[in-house]
Design an enzyme around this catalytic site. Structure first.
Site, PDB file in Angstrom:
ATOM      1  N   GLY A  74       0.635  -1.244  -0.051  1.00 15.29           N
ATOM      2  CA  GLY A  74      -0.053  -0.078   0.032  1.00 15.29           C
ATOM      3  C   GLY A  74       0.789   1.252  -0.038  1.00 15.29           C
TER       4      GLY A  74
ATOM      5  CB  CYS B 233      -3.911  -3.257   6.349  1.00 10.46           C
ATOM      6  SG  CYS B 233      -3.450  -1.425   6.815  1.00 10.46           S
TER       7      CYS B 233
ATOM      8  CG  ASP C 222       2.589  -5.579   6.374  1.00 11.04           C
ATOM      9  OD1 ASP C 222       3.455  -6.097   6.930  1.00 11.04           O
ATOM     10  OD2 ASP C 222       1.550  -6.232   5.533  1.00 11.04           O
TER      11      ASP C 222
ATOM     12  CB  SER D 125      -7.638  -8.637  -0.527  1.00  7.17           C
ATOM     13  OG  SER D 125      -6.448  -9.230  -0.050  1.00  7.17           O
TER      14      SER D 125
ATOM     15  CB  CYS E 120     -16.116 -15.944  12.054  1.00 13.00           C
ATOM     16  SG  CYS E 120     -17.644 -15.310  11.257  1.00 13.00           S
TER      17      CYS E 120
END
Length: 363
Positions: free
Chosen positions: A38, A185, A127, A66, A324
């Site tokens: 990103g 993220c 990240d 994704s 979940c």
């Protein structure tokens, strides 16, 4: 510079305090970018566009579907391809004059200094906290500055670290936190333009360092909030961190009761048959996509003592209950709350995201 370079970079060449000297500095520069996701995507595109002569792109991950809403350097056709290789190909397409080296390794504490030794500036576009500490230690050993960014949700952070000339990353985050408790993220989500804004700013900081123009964010953390469109600036001193600057976004709420010393039982996406599935995301998340048949039981409601009837009925009948979420952390917290209410619950390992990655068709 030759005629083609003058033609390409003329809008920079005309800038006051930049000119031919600044452009020549960029053309000679060697920059390492760790992470082509990103933050790395916009940073690499703007560094290449500006004419940084040599880009060393380091990432061991592969492009996933994704990723594409925010990792704009990668096309749909690159899904499954190593991110460093995909990014290097796009850099060469954008600017054939840039040498783009794709490095598909994962940096370690043992090799980071050797891998980054040729760079005059490093961009930390990773990240996770462990990688950030490895990069910081290597840059301190090499005596080179590094530009750091972090994103989460609607927020982001940005700074420049340089051992001996100002704070280092360890002044902000002294030690990596427990990975299971750290936000990310993948767990919390991110709005696509946020890394675009901050990644571009990271490229700007690198260009300032290379060309000697402006004032780099050394000793200062820039904090961006997409929801307000505002930047705030927080000082960081060498040897003492400001705790407000450690990570983007609000501090996470308490996780609630633990689910036992060993934690809850984990089940895979293929083990849900016959179970009562509780999705503990908030209604706005649940309405976007969910596993078919799941019951929305928001964690906030569980914390308020609202245990779904379906869960109590399953417990009474001996049926399995599986929790979940988009994040294991929330699911584990929910399992703890259910256990305290007398309902034993397993956790879907990897949550809804793992189920989607396994080929699930969302409702």
């Amino acid at each position: 510079m030759d005629r083609d370079q003058v033609s390409r970079y003329r809008r920079q060449l005309m800038l006051d305090r930049f000119g031919a000297a600044g452009q020549r500095a960029l053309l000679r520069a060697r920059v390492a970018v760790v992470g082509a996701g990103g933050l790395g995507s916009p940073a690499l595109l703007y560094l290449a566009g500006a004419g940084v002569g040599h880009l060393h792109i380091i990432d061991d991950d592969v492009v996933g579907v994704s990723n594409l809403h925010r990792q704009v350097i990668h096309p749909q056709s690159a899904v499954g391809v190593n991110k460093a290789a995909s990014a290097a190909a796009r850099v060469r397409e954008l600017n054939p004059g840039v040498v783009a080296v794709a490095d598909g390794r994962r940096l370690t504490a043992d090799d980071a200094a050797a891998v980054l030794a040729d760079a005059e500036v490093v961009l930390d576009c990773t990240d996770n906290f462990a990688a950030r500490h490895i990069i910081s230690a290597a840059c301190a050993e090499l005596g080179i500055p590094h530009v750091w960014g972090a994103i989460l949700g609607y927020g982001a952070r940005l700074s420049v670290f340089h051992a001996g000339r100002g704070p280092v990353y360890e002044d902000l985050v002294p030690a990596p936190p427990d990975p299971a408790a750290a936000s990310s993220c993948v767990r919390e989500g991110v709005l696509g333009p946020v890394p675009g804004i901050v990644g571009a700013a990271m490229a700007g900081e690198a260009i300032k360092l290379i060309c000697g123009v402006g004032e780099p964010l050394l000793g200062t953390v820039g904090s961006f909030d997409m929801l307000t469109g505002r930047w705030e600036y927080i000082p960081v001193l060498a040897g003492g961190a400001d705790p407000r600057a450690g990570a983007p976004g609000p501090a996470p709420a308490a996780a609630g009761p633990a689910a036992g010393p060993a934690g809850p039982t984990l089940v895979g996406p293929g083990e849900l048959a016959g179970a009562v599935l509780l999705d503990v995301r908030e209604p706005c998340e649940f309405s976007s996509y969910a596993i078919p048949g799941a019951v929305n039981a928001p964690l906030s409601a569980l914390r308020a003592g609202e245990i779904p009837g379906a869960a109590r009925a399953a417990a009474a009948s001996g049926a399995a209950v599986v929790v979940c979420s988009g994040t294991d952390r929330r699911a584990r917290a929910a399992a703890g709350l259910l256990a305290a209410a007398g309902v034993a619950a397993a956790v879907l390992d990897g949550g809804v995201e793992a189920w989607l990655d396994a080929g699930g068709d969302p409702a």
